[in-house]
Design a protein around this motif. Structure first.
Motif, PDB file in Angstrom:
ATOM      1  N   ALA A 282     -25.799   1.111  -1.786  1.00 47.14           N
ATOM      2  CA  ALA A 282     -26.555   1.133  -3.040  1.00 47.14           C
ATOM      3  C   ALA A 282     -26.162  -0.042  -3.937  1.00 47.14           C
ATOM      4  O   ALA A 282     -27.014  -0.668  -4.582  1.00 47.14           O
ATOM      5  N   LEU A 283     -24.867  -0.353  -3.978  1.00 43.13           N
ATOM      6  CA  LEU A 283     -24.406  -1.484  -4.778  1.00 43.13           C
ATOM      7  C   LEU A 283     -24.958  -2.792  -4.233  1.00 43.13           C
ATOM      8  O   LEU A 283     -25.424  -3.651  -5.003  1.00 43.13           O
ATOM      9  N   PHE A 284     -24.918  -2.947  -2.925  1.00 43.68           N
ATOM     10  CA  PHE A 284     -25.405  -4.186  -2.326  1.00 43.68           C
ATOM     11  C   PHE A 284     -26.907  -4.347  -2.569  1.00 43.68           C
ATOM     12  O   PHE A 284     -27.393  -5.468  -2.778  1.00 43.68           O
ATOM     13  N   ASP A 285     -27.643  -3.249  -2.548  1.00 44.53           N
ATOM     14  CA  ASP A 285     -29.075  -3.316  -2.851  1.00 44.53           C
ATOM     15  C   ASP A 285     -29.313  -3.743  -4.297  1.00 44.53           C
ATOM     16  O   ASP A 285     -30.258  -4.492  -4.586  1.00 44.53           O
ATOM     17  N   ARG A 286     -28.463  -3.283  -5.216  1.00 48.55           N
ATOM     18  CA  ARG A 286     -28.618  -3.693  -6.615  1.00 48.55           C
ATOM     19  C   ARG A 286     -28.345  -5.192  -6.767  1.00 48.55           C
ATOM     20  O   ARG A 286     -29.003  -5.874  -7.559  1.00 48.55           O
ATOM     21  N   ALA A 287     -27.362  -5.690  -6.012  1.00 47.82           N
ATOM     22  CA  ALA A 287     -27.095  -7.131  -6.035  1.00 47.82           C
ATOM     23  C   ALA A 287     -28.301  -7.910  -5.513  1.00 47.82           C
ATOM     24  O   ALA A 287     -28.687  -8.943  -6.079  1.00 47.82           O
ATOM     25  N   ALA A 288     -28.901  -7.414  -4.446  1.00 48.13           N
ATOM     26  CA  ALA A 288     -30.097  -8.061  -3.898  1.00 48.13           C
ATOM     27  C   ALA A 288     -31.256  -7.997  -4.884  1.00 48.13           C
ATOM     28  O   ALA A 288     -32.037  -8.952  -5.010  1.00 48.13           O
ATOM     29  N   ASP A 289     -31.379  -6.878  -5.590  1.00 48.27           N
ATOM     30  CA  ASP A 289     -32.412  -6.770  -6.626  1.00 48.27           C
ATOM     31  C   ASP A 289     -32.236  -7.859  -7.681  1.00 48.27           C
ATOM     32  O   ASP A 289     -33.213  -8.470  -8.139  1.00 48.27           O
ATOM     33  N   ALA A 290     -30.982  -8.086  -8.087  1.00 46.54           N
ATOM     34  CA  ALA A 290     -30.707  -9.113  -9.092  1.00 46.54           C
ATOM     35  C   ALA A 290     -31.047 -10.506  -8.566  1.00 46.54           C
ATOM     36  O   ALA A 290     -31.623 -11.336  -9.284  1.00 46.54           O
TER      37      ALA A 290
END
Length: 323
Positions: A282-290
């Motif tokens: 989930a954290l890595f997906d948020r980084a990708a979103d950014a």
């Protein structure tokens, strides 16, 4: 190839005073001259300048002469031990023969591999300002999804510069008036805007003399290059990652990306998402979103958006495994 003058400089001060295009390895410039994409009136050969050393700096970093070849830089023990992301990025680029000739300074200045830039019968604002961008609405599979403009969607081709961006390198130069300056690499390359033909902040006649790396901060260092074939291919997406863990959390991360923009891309907002957090999908997906919040495909390169996401998530998972 059109006729041109040729001069050989013995000192850096002589090189900047001669006036002309600098040439060392020539692995990009000579190809462009043969195609008449580049038509300099004068070449200044700088291969005899004393800029082939890799030296330790007082702050624990490295100073890399502009004429150090990509092969020698990748093989240097200090680079392999303390800056492995750089060694891996260099070895992922071009071929062995080209790495033996290509120089550190020249690598930073290599020009885009956009087909419309190379084909003089096609419109290209980078080659001929005001002529249009053939890649917009054309064949743009390898083109940029970040930092583009309506004048240009080309990408920067360097692998080395992506790793150096993550390492927070700086570029030392000598100006035509004899003054020197140091330019943080993050400020060295320009986005296209309305003037895609202006690719760096260098002034006319300004010579790159060295690249400086700060003291290594350790961490897990990874360079991942996604391309169409295993060798001698430019990145569709590349990620240079340096991740430091502490107590099961990401203490800090530095991330830079290739194949996505007109310059080696670094967005500290992506790193801020990760800082102080326990690694998770989930954290890595948020980084990708950014990273991809403002990404824009242009048809044939739409696939780069999900590809960049998957590559970043995979690299972060590898860098934090065992946390």
């Amino acid at each position: 190839m059109r006729p041109f003058e040729y001069a050989r400089a013995g000192e850096a001060s002589e090189a900047v005073s001669l006036g002309g295009r600098f040439i060392a390895g020539g692995t990009n410039l000579l190809d462009l001259m043969k195609l008449q994409v580049e038509t300099p009136d004068k070449l200044v050969d700088i291969t005899r300048l004393p800029m082939r050393d890799i030296e330790a700096t007082d702050d624990g970093g490295l100073r890399i002469g502009a004429l150090v070849t990509n092969s020698d830089l990748a093989a240097d023990k200090r680079v392999r031990d303390d800056y492995p992301v750089l060694s891996r990025a260099l070895l992922a680029g071009a071929s062995g023969q080209l790495r033996n000739k290509a120089t550190t300074g020249g690598n930073l200045l290599q020009r885009t591999r956009c087909g419309y830039f190379y084909e003089t019968s096609q419109p290209c604002n980078k080659r001929e300002p005001g002529s249009g961008c053939g890649a917009i609405g054309g064949f743009n599979r390898i083109h940029a999804i970040l930092g583009t403009s309506d004048k240009c969607i080309a990408t920067h081709p360097s692998d080395m510069a992506v790793a150096m961006q993550a390492l927070e390198a700086s570029v030392e130069t000598l100006k035509a008036d004899g003054s020197t300056r140091t330019i943080p690499l993050i400020e060295f390359h320009r986005l296209p805007g309305d003037t895609p033909e202006i690719e760096t902040v260098l002034e006319k006649g300004e010579l790159i003399t060295a690249v400086r790396l700060p003291k290594s901060l350790g961490g897990t260092q990874i360079y991942r290059k996604v391309r169409d074939r295993a060798s001698y291919a430019f990145a569709l997406v590349s990620v240079a990652a340096i991740v430091k863990m502490k107590g099961g959390e990401i203490e800090w991360a530095r991330l830079a990306f290739g194949g996505l923009a007109h310059k080696p891309w670094r967005d500290t907002a992506v790193e801020d998402v990760l800082k102080g957090q326990a690694p998770s999908r989930a954290l890595f997906d948020r980084a990708a979103d950014a990273l991809l919040a403002e990404a824009k495909g242009h048809g044939e390169n739409d696939f780069k958006i999900p590809l960049a996401r998957r590559t970043l998530v995979s690299v972060l998972a590898e860098a934090t495994q065992g946390a």
